[in-house]
Design an enzyme around this catalytic site. Structure first.
Site, mmCIF file in Angstrom:
data_model
loop_
_atom_site.group_PDB
_atom_site.id
_atom_site.type_symbol
_atom_site.label_atom_id
_atom_site.label_comp_id
_atom_site.label_asym_id
_atom_site.label_seq_id
_atom_site.Cartn_x
_atom_site.Cartn_y
_atom_site.Cartn_z
ATOM 1 N N ALA A 16 -12.178 8.217 31.854
ATOM 2 C CA ALA A 16 -13.393 7.483 32.221
ATOM 3 C C ALA A 16 -13.535 6.219 31.371
ATOM 4 C CB ALA A 16 -14.622 8.386 32.042
ATOM 5 N N PHE A 118 -5.121 23.339 46.480
ATOM 6 C CA PHE A 118 -5.948 23.654 45.317
ATOM 7 C C PHE A 118 -7.196 24.386 45.782
ATOM 8 C CE2 PHE A 118 -6.234 22.580 40.818
ATOM 9 C CZ PHE A 118 -4.948 22.183 40.539
ATOM 10 N N GLN A 238 -18.684 25.881 34.215
ATOM 11 C CA GLN A 238 -17.640 26.564 34.976
ATOM 12 C C GLN A 238 -16.642 27.322 34.101
ATOM 13 O OE1 GLN A 238 -14.177 24.294 36.933
ATOM 14 N NE2 GLN A 238 -15.412 24.991 38.645
ATOM 15 N N HIS A 240 -12.925 28.865 34.366
ATOM 16 C CA HIS A 240 -11.700 28.780 35.178
ATOM 17 C C HIS A 240 -11.049 30.158 35.166
ATOM 18 C CE1 HIS A 240 -7.626 27.682 36.316
ATOM 19 N NE2 HIS A 240 -7.967 26.428 36.501
ATOM 20 N N LEU A 250 -5.393 27.023 29.150
ATOM 21 C CA LEU A 250 -5.434 26.973 30.610
ATOM 22 C C LEU A 250 -4.065 27.123 31.262
ATOM 23 C CD1 LEU A 250 -7.676 26.385 32.763
ATOM 24 C CD2 LEU A 250 -6.529 24.212 33.069
ATOM 25 N N GLU A 253 -4.594 25.867 38.108
ATOM 26 C CA GLU A 253 -4.809 26.434 39.433
ATOM 27 C C GLU A 253 -3.627 26.113 40.358
ATOM 28 O OE1 GLU A 253 -9.007 26.252 40.674
ATOM 29 O OE2 GLU A 253 -8.246 25.119 42.383
ATOM 30 N N ARG A 284 -13.596 28.327 41.944
ATOM 31 C CA ARG A 284 -13.434 29.013 40.663
ATOM 32 C C ARG A 284 -14.591 29.937 40.310
ATOM 33 N NH1 ARG A 284 -11.239 23.594 37.599
ATOM 34 N NH2 ARG A 284 -9.215 23.640 38.637
ATOM 35 N N HIS A 350 -14.484 26.233 30.933
ATOM 36 C CA HIS A 350 -13.618 25.119 31.276
ATOM 37 C C HIS A 350 -14.325 23.791 31.457
ATOM 38 C CE1 HIS A 350 -10.059 23.221 32.835
ATOM 39 N NE2 HIS A 350 -10.597 22.996 34.022
ATOM 40 N N ARG A 392 -17.688 22.765 40.189
ATOM 41 C CA ARG A 392 -16.720 21.718 40.526
ATOM 42 C C ARG A 392 -15.467 22.309 41.163
ATOM 43 N NH1 ARG A 392 -12.036 19.733 38.094
ATOM 44 N NH2 ARG A 392 -12.305 20.698 36.053
HETATM 45 C C1 FAD Z 1 -6.642 22.009 29.937
HETATM 46 C C2 FAD Z 1 -7.381 21.232 30.976
HETATM 47 C C3 FAD Z 1 -6.778 20.964 32.200
HETATM 48 C C4 FAD Z 1 -7.465 20.236 33.175
HETATM 49 N N1 FAD Z 1 -6.855 19.990 34.375
HETATM 50 C C5 FAD Z 1 -7.500 19.229 35.303
HETATM 51 C C6 FAD Z 1 -6.860 18.874 36.535
HETATM 52 O O1 FAD Z 1 -5.700 19.182 36.773
HETATM 53 N N2 FAD Z 1 -7.565 18.152 37.445
HETATM 54 C C7 FAD Z 1 -8.855 17.756 37.214
HETATM 55 O O2 FAD Z 1 -9.440 17.089 38.062
HETATM 56 N N3 FAD Z 1 -9.469 18.063 36.036
HETATM 57 C C8 FAD Z 1 -8.817 18.773 35.087
HETATM 58 N N4 FAD Z 1 -9.451 19.068 33.899
HETATM 59 C C9 FAD Z 1 -10.757 18.463 33.617
HETATM 60 C C10 FAD Z 1 -10.578 17.000 33.244
HETATM 61 O O3 FAD Z 1 -9.335 16.814 32.621
HETATM 62 C C11 FAD Z 1 -11.666 16.509 32.289
HETATM 63 O O4 FAD Z 1 -12.924 16.830 32.803
HETATM 64 C C12 FAD Z 1 -11.568 14.991 32.146
HETATM 65 O O5 FAD Z 1 -10.260 14.613 31.783
HETATM 66 C C13 FAD Z 1 -12.564 14.439 31.150
HETATM 67 O O6 FAD Z 1 -12.318 13.061 30.989
HETATM 68 P P1 FAD Z 1 -13.291 12.130 30.166
HETATM 69 O O7 FAD Z 1 -12.758 10.750 30.256
HETATM 70 O O8 FAD Z 1 -14.678 12.373 30.593
HETATM 71 O O9 FAD Z 1 -13.192 12.678 28.650
HETATM 72 P P2 FAD Z 1 -11.967 13.058 27.695
HETATM 73 O O10 FAD Z 1 -10.650 12.816 28.300
HETATM 74 O O11 FAD Z 1 -12.274 14.411 27.160
HETATM 75 O O12 FAD Z 1 -12.135 11.994 26.541
HETATM 76 C C14 FAD Z 1 -13.239 11.991 25.662
HETATM 77 C C15 FAD Z 1 -13.096 10.820 24.733
HETATM 78 O O13 FAD Z 1 -14.280 10.692 23.962
HETATM 79 C C16 FAD Z 1 -13.963 10.467 22.626
HETATM 80 N N5 FAD Z 1 -15.090 10.953 21.813
HETATM 81 C C17 FAD Z 1 -15.771 12.115 21.926
HETATM 82 N N6 FAD Z 1 -16.726 12.179 20.987
HETATM 83 C C18 FAD Z 1 -16.640 11.032 20.276
HETATM 84 C C19 FAD Z 1 -17.345 10.504 19.159
HETATM 85 N N7 FAD Z 1 -18.346 11.173 18.563
HETATM 86 N N8 FAD Z 1 -16.970 9.310 18.670
HETATM 87 C C20 FAD Z 1 -15.946 8.598 19.228
HETATM 88 N N9 FAD Z 1 -15.252 9.057 20.287
HETATM 89 C C21 FAD Z 1 -15.601 10.259 20.805
HETATM 90 C C22 FAD Z 1 -12.658 11.207 22.403
HETATM 91 O O14 FAD Z 1 -11.960 10.672 21.293
HETATM 92 C C23 FAD Z 1 -11.950 10.944 23.732
HETATM 93 O O15 FAD Z 1 -11.272 9.711 23.671
HETATM 94 C C24 FAD Z 1 -8.775 19.786 32.915
HETATM 95 C C25 FAD Z 1 -9.365 20.035 31.685
HETATM 96 C C26 FAD Z 1 -8.687 20.775 30.732
HETATM 97 C C27 FAD Z 1 -9.392 21.062 29.433
#
Ligand code: FAD
Length: 577
Positions: A16, A118, A238, A240, A250, A253, A284, A350, A392
């Protein structure tokens, strides 16, 4: 104390945050900073395995409307349908854009992006599973993160790696910047900015058995909450179905998408009884509940509290080509060769459906009328736009973080052009400095590790897949006590440089707030919907509860308000699979 000035500051370098940064970096006149407590490519997005959903129709007929229907039904009709429409339409162009940036997707023999099945993704409004998940073996998130990071580096985005965000600066109801600690030096830095995006990811660490990384402590969510922003739908968390037994790590799926089956201790494919059409590819929430029921009724494997995931029949070649990391994980963590043996699994915490409320441009909103807080944005797992409603679907989070990260970046660029840099208040870092010094100087008897363990056990026992009034009430009082004890923690490391002890103490504070918000909202919602299952109210109750929870922190207490669900195309129906 260093004060930096930027047009836009992004907190978080997962999918994101990076995509938002990429959009902003297309305007060379804008000054953009990304702060991340982790080195960017260590963000949790990099662990996503199974894929990203988009109705490309590369292997069979598919439409974004079908994807949207599945998303709404999967979310048990708590989904805001205007947002789900954006999600499913823009998923398609987002995946192609990633392809054009160079992401190495797995391919069909003709060279198109390959797609696999999926959970909850169907053709023709629920008829049968459809191939919708685009993937790069079982390393999809890794490839997304690397691709986006490289693009950001190419566009000269300013990265502040290993800067820990500790406070949000709001002045007279608008955003003015953030306070962060440089981990290396221990110095506080202030970032003055016109606009801030929170993209800090999830908070699965409120539970004991979880797929989430150690860093997923909900920092952005909790800090926003403390600064007066409500949290939406926190009761929906959720589980998983396939975490590795006891560890929670994990297993994607996609193992079931490729044909894997769940079996109980009697060797029965029990999902035939719970979801006769979709079987192991039901959503899930439904499968996790079924698994707990099987175990509760004595059909766990060998009387234990786990079940089996069987992929042996897929054959070694398919497993090596499509699930190579899973093969490795299972061998490493369980000592099992999954081409020959079954894998012990249990549901694992999850994904957070709830979080910081936003509109479809990523603007943080503060009430039931969707009034935006000027300059503040949120995207990704920390946000609740709400495309996932009560539950989700797999592959929809990667879509969510990219589609809404991108939209946030675009809207922030507009906001920056129309607004001046706000003045900072006097001593914007004052409150943070006081809290850091309190923790460094505390000589109390409690330790962070012990409190965190008790917190996670409490949540696991009372606010997991099944919930009921007495358990939630006792969880709430246990959390109240933990918060008191948190005032008495002392640290072993009292130094400045790389003080992870200090940062973990801060993170524990966030986890406590978030756990309390989750339990409070769960106790308040007296119905069962999606991942929120109340044994004492086992029915969905649209007449009273087809509405979002908005939880506020007010005068030391908590207050609930509600927001209507946006329904456009699909009226709520009974949810059968
Ligand atoms: C093992 C696993 C497998 C998954 N597989 C899938 C999949 O196949 N398909 C799917 O759609 N979803 C999947 N998901 C869910 C999905 O990956 C996550 O919901 C998504 O990647 C979250 O992205 P994000 O950008 O919101 O945050 P993240 O990728 O979690 O990034 C968070 C960021 O915030 C930063 N941050 C946090 N707190 C602070 C702070 N206090 N100060 C500075 N920086 C901070 C961290 O350093 C990091 O850079 C999976 C999740 C897991 C755990």
């Amino acid at each position: 104390m260093t004060v930096h000035k930027f047009d836009a500051v992004i907190i978080g370098a997962g999918g994101a945050g990076l995509w938002a940064a990429l959009e902003l970096s297309k305007h060379p006149d804008l000054k953009v900073a990304v702060l991340s407590k982790l080195y960017p490519v260590r963000s949790h997005t990099g662990t996503a395995q199974g894929g990203i959903g988009a109705a490309l129709a590369n292997l069979e007929e598919d439409h974004w409307e079908w994807h949207m229907f599945d998303t709404v039904k999967g979310g048990d009709y708590l989904v805001d349908q205007d947002a789900a429409e954006v999600l499913c339409r823009e998923a398609i162009e987002t995946v192609y854009e990633l392809e054009h940036m160079g992401l190495p997707f797995s391919r069909t023999p003709e060279g198109k992006i390959d797609q696999r099945r999926f959970g909850g993704h169907t053709k023709n409004y629920g008829e049968a599973p459809v191939r919708r998940s685009c993937y790069a073996a079982d390393r999809t998130g890794h490839m997304i993160l690397q691709t986006l990071y490289q693009q950001c580096i190419k566009n000269n985005v300013n990265f502040f790696d290993e800067y820990h965000f500790l406070d949000l600066i709001l002045v007279e109801g608008r955003t003015a910047g953030v306070v962060a600690l440089e981990i290396k030096s221990g110095e506080l830095n202030v970032f003055q900015a016109k606009t801030v995006l929170l993209a800090t990811g999830g908070f699965g660490k409120i539970y004991k058995i979880t797929s989430n990384a150690h860093s997923l402590t909900g920092d952005g969510v909790s800090i926003a909450f403390r600064r007066g922003i409500p949290l939406e739908d926190m009761e929906f968390f959720q589980f998983h179905p396939t975490g590795i037994y006891k560890l929670g790590i994990l297993l994607t799926e996609a193992m079931r998408g490729e044909g894997g089956k769940l079996l109980n201790g009697e060797g029965e494919r029990f999902m035939e009884r719970y979801a006769p059409t979709l079987l192991d590819l039901a959503p899930r929430d439904l499968i996790s509940r079924a698994m707990y029921l099987e175990i509760r009724e004595g059909r766990g494997v060998g009387g234990n509290d786990y079940l089996h995931l069987d992929v042996r029949h897929l054959g070694k070649n398919v497993i090596l080509a499509k699930l190579p990391d899973m093969l490795d994980f299972v061998r490493t963590y369980v000592g099992v060769d999954m081409t020959q043996e079954m894998v012990p699994v249990q549901p694992t915490a999850h994904y957070a459906m709830g979080g910081i409320p936003t509109d479809i441009e990523g603007r943080v909103v503060t009430d039931e009328k969707n009034t935006p807080l000027p300059g503040l944005y949120a995207a990704g797992e920390c946000a609740c736009v709400s495309v996932h409603g009560g539950n989700r679907l797999g592959t929809n989070s990667l879509v969510d973080i990219l589609v809404f990260g991108r939209r946030s970046g675009r809207d922030m660029a507009k906001f920056v052009k129309d607004n001046e840099l706000p003045e900072l208040p006097k001593e914007p870092e004052g409150a943070t400095r006081a809290e850091v010094s309190r923790l460094l100087n505390s000589r109390g008897p409690e330790t962070v590790g012990k409190l965190r363990e008790e917190l996670q056990q409490t949540m696991q026992d009372y606010a997991g897949v099944f919930r009921e009034e007495d358990g939630l009430a006792s969880a709430l009082s246990a959390l109240g006590e933990l918060k008191q004890r948190y005032r008495r923690v002392s640290l072993q490391d009292r130094g400045k440089k790389f003080n992870t002890d200090l940062l973990e103490a801060m993170e524990l504070g966030y986890l406590l707030d978030i756990a309390e918000a989750t339990v409070y909202s769960a106790q308040n919602r007296t119905e069962s919907r999606g991942a929120h299952w109340r044994e004492d109210f086992p029915k969905r109750d649209d007449a009273n509860w087809l509405k979002h929870t908005l939880l506020y922190r007010k005068d030391g207490g908590l207050e609930v308000k509600y927001k209507p669900v946006t329904i456009t195309k699909f009226q709520p129906q009974e949810r059968k699979y």
